[in-house]
Design a protein around this motif. Structure first.
Motif, PDB file in Angstrom:
ATOM      1  N   HIS A  44       1.020 -12.334   4.619  1.00 20.61           N
ATOM      2  CA  HIS A  44       0.867 -10.888   4.526  1.00 20.61           C
ATOM      3  C   HIS A  44       2.041 -10.171   5.195  1.00 20.61           C
ATOM      4  CE1 HIS A  44      -2.652  -8.105   3.500  1.00 20.61           C
ATOM      5  NE2 HIS A  44      -1.741  -7.242   3.936  1.00 20.61           N
TER       6      HIS A  44
ATOM      7  N   ARG B 218      -2.018  -3.956  14.622  1.00 24.13           N
ATOM      8  CA  ARG B 218      -0.604  -3.559  14.516  1.00 24.13           C
ATOM      9  C   ARG B 218      -0.292  -2.509  15.564  1.00 24.13           C
ATOM     10  NH1 ARG B 218      -1.278  -3.276   7.992  1.00 24.13           N
ATOM     11  NH2 ARG B 218      -2.053  -5.397   7.809  1.00 24.13           N
TER      12      ARG B 218
ATOM     13  N   PHE C  72      -8.746  -6.470   9.708  1.00 25.81           N
ATOM     14  CA  PHE C  72      -7.402  -5.888   9.660  1.00 25.81           C
ATOM     15  C   PHE C  72      -6.580  -6.419  10.838  1.00 25.81           C
ATOM     16  CE2 PHE C  72      -4.718  -1.924   9.462  1.00 25.81           C
ATOM     17  CZ  PHE C  72      -4.327  -2.093   8.147  1.00 25.81           C
TER      18      PHE C  72
ATOM     19  N   MET D  51     -12.446  -4.566   5.130  1.00 25.72           N
ATOM     20  CA  MET D  51     -11.989  -5.940   5.310  1.00 25.72           C
ATOM     21  C   MET D  51     -13.245  -6.743   5.649  1.00 25.72           C
ATOM     22  SD  MET D  51      -8.698  -5.754   4.944  1.00 25.72           S
ATOM     23  CE  MET D  51      -7.567  -4.391   4.709  1.00 25.72           C
TER      24      MET D  51
ATOM     25  N   ALA E  29       0.825  -1.204   0.000  1.00 24.43           N
ATOM     26  CA  ALA E  29       0.000   0.000   0.000  1.00 24.43           C
ATOM     27  C   ALA E  29       0.868   1.266   0.000  1.00 24.43           C
ATOM     28  CB  ALA E  29      -0.876  -0.008   1.257  1.00 24.43           C
ATOM     29  N   PHE E  30       0.315   2.347  -0.439  1.00 21.08           N
ATOM     30  CA  PHE E  30       0.780   3.711  -0.138  1.00 21.08           C
ATOM     31  C   PHE E  30       2.217   4.019  -0.588  1.00 21.08           C
ATOM     32  CE2 PHE E  30      -1.862   3.099   4.058  1.00 21.08           C
ATOM     33  CZ  PHE E  30      -3.033   3.068   3.329  1.00 21.08           C
TER      34      PHE E  30
ATOM     35  N   ALA F 142      -4.759  -0.593  -2.446  1.00 17.72           N
ATOM     36  CA  ALA F 142      -4.485   0.590  -1.623  1.00 17.72           C
ATOM     37  C   ALA F 142      -3.337   1.423  -2.204  1.00 17.72           C
ATOM     38  CB  ALA F 142      -4.171   0.171  -0.188  1.00 17.72           C
TER      39      ALA F 142
ATOM     40  N   TYR G  60      -8.937  -6.486  -2.515  1.00 13.68           N
ATOM     41  CA  TYR G  60      -9.636  -6.898  -1.297  1.00 13.68           C
ATOM     42  C   TYR G  60     -11.109  -6.914  -1.692  1.00 13.68           C
ATOM     43  CZ  TYR G  60      -5.542  -5.718   1.627  1.00 13.68           C
ATOM     44  OH  TYR G  60      -4.303  -5.667   2.199  1.00 13.68           O
TER      45      TYR G  60
ATOM     46  N   ARG H  89       1.636  -9.349   8.931  1.00  6.91           N
ATOM     47  CA  ARG H  89       0.818  -8.195   9.321  1.00  6.91           C
ATOM     48  C   ARG H  89      -0.613  -8.571   9.666  1.00  6.91           C
ATOM     49  NH1 ARG H  89       3.352  -3.450   7.366  1.00  6.91           N
ATOM     50  NH2 ARG H  89       1.514  -2.349   6.615  1.00  6.91           N
TER      51      ARG H  89
END
Ligand SMILES: Cc1cc2nc3c(=O)[nH]c(=O)nc-3n(C[C@H](O)[C@H](O)[C@H](O)COP(=O)(O)O)c2cc1C
Ligand SMILES: CC(C)CC(=O)C(=O)O
Length: 370
Positions: free
Chosen positions: A264, A184, A181, A217, A97-98, A126, A149, A267
């Protein structure tokens, strides 16, 4: 043939080129110095106690490569076939992502580097650049796959798939390890909630309202939805996040085209096995009916070699791409892919394999005490 000293790197003249790259991990140290600490934690972090995150890398210590000698073979041929296409090497860019948090050029820079390397970039749902702009960015164009997703709103999900198809994506990578999710702690502690102004998940833009939706999610996701996806697109479907051999068998039964063994990057479910430890049972369950891919903890050519010998057709890299991007932008991602290609070629030469298909299970000693 290479003449000794094959490793010597010429002393650098003053130039605008990025400094040489000796090992993938050096990019992380460089990126860490440049990144906002909150973003650095987002990229680096995992779920819970980060056991699975750590295990992904350390698990490779438990495998040893048993080389064959005197096999000759000359130049290595790293090419593989996947979905009817020839890729120059068995290394893909996993979806992350990002990218614009790592570098102002974000996914555009990544796509350019991947286009130059000729391999595959899996563009995240994402992503902070619209899929159309990523597709138009690289010359030569990058081979793109799109990561999805699945959203509870089927109409919207179908519209995202249509965008990915129209942009020329050649496979759909459906992430199935995220019914919720992962928790984290680093992000919670840092209060990492929002992207900076102007930075959005552009693939989540609603075609009707123009509004950018949040990624949901979806804990209701099940095999019926995979069947729906199978009917909704003709693109090859890759299920990302398979660890259990029974799920790998179900994937084959549901007409999926490949599975990507992944946790993942540690994560999602902390406590899940390292990807490479889950790989052999998945390979056995699939029994050659569809390709098995792997991501998680790949940092060296020898890691790629081990994964291929254990039955993966190709591997994905996640964080190293983000570090390369943050540290050096597009040239950094190019260097990363070049380095992994060179490391893999050298490891294969030392192990007596000319092409990926020569890497077999008997070349790996596992459960080596570490
Ligand atoms: C910062 C970050 C963002 C990620 N974003 C996504 C994503 O959007 N979709 C997805 O399916 N996986 C995502 N992943 C997981 C990666 O695709 C991949 O499974 C993982 O990074 C592989 O492990 P590695 O980082 O050790 O190479 C992300 C991972 C990281 C580190
Ligand atoms: C922000 C998420 C949608 C991306 C992701 O999958 C991750 O951070 O692991």
């Amino acid at each position: 043939m290479s003449s000794v000293p094959a490793q010597a790197t010429p002393r650098r003249a003053a130039t605008a080129d990025p400094p040489p790259l000796y090992r993938v991990d050096d990019l992380e140290a460089e990126a860490r110095r440049r990144l906002d600490p909150v973003h650095r934690d987002f990229f680096a972090g995992g779920a819970g106690d980060e056991r699975t995150l750590r295990a992904n890398e350390t698990a490779f210590d438990g495998y040893r490569i048993l080389p064959r000698v005197l096999r000759g073979g000359g130049e290595r041929d790293l090419r593989i076939e996947l979905f009817g296409e020839t890729l120059p090497m068995p290394v893909l860019v996993s979806p992350t992502a990002f990218h614009r948090l790592a570098h102002p050029q974000g996914e555009v820079a990544t796509a350019r580097a991947v286009g130059a390397a000729g391999t595959v970039m899996v563009v995240s749902m994402a992503a902070t650049t619209p899929i159309e702009a990523v597709a138009g960015a690289a010359d030569p164009p990058a081979r793109l796959w799109f990561q999805l997703y699945p959203q509870p709103d089927l109409g919207f999900t179908a519209s995202v798939i249509r965008r990915a198809e129209a942009a020329g994506c050649r496979a759909l990578v459906v992430t199935v390890d995220s019914p919720v999710f992962g928790r984290r702690d680093r992000d919670l502690r840092n209060g990492f909630l929002d992207l900076p102004p102007g930075c959005r998940c552009e693939n989540m833009r609603d075609p009707e309202s123009g509004r950018v939706r949040d990624i949901v999610m979806d804990a209701t996701l099940d095999w019926a939805r995979i069947e729906w996806l199978r009917e909704t697109t003709r693109l090859p479907i890759v299920l990302k996040g398979i660890l259990h051999p029974a799920d790998a068998r179900l994937a084959v039964e549901h007409g999926v085209d490949a599975v990507l063994v992944s946790n993942h990057g540690g994560r999602q479910l902390d406590g899940a096995p390292a990807s490479v430890d889950a790989l052999p049972a998945v390979v056995a369950a699939v029994g050659g009916r569809i390709p098995v891919l792997l991501d998680g903890g790949i940092r060296r050519g020898t890691d790629i070699l081990a994964a291929l010998a254990l039955g993966a057709v190709a591997v994905g890299i996640g964080r190293p791409v983000v570090w390369a991007l943050a540290a050096r932008g597009e040239p950094g991602v190019r260097q990363l892919l070049d380095l992994l290609r060179a490391e893999l070629a050298r490891a294969m030469t030392l192990a007596g394999a000319v092409r990926p298909a020569d890497l077999t299970r008997e070349m790996i000693l596992d459960r080596v005490p570490v």
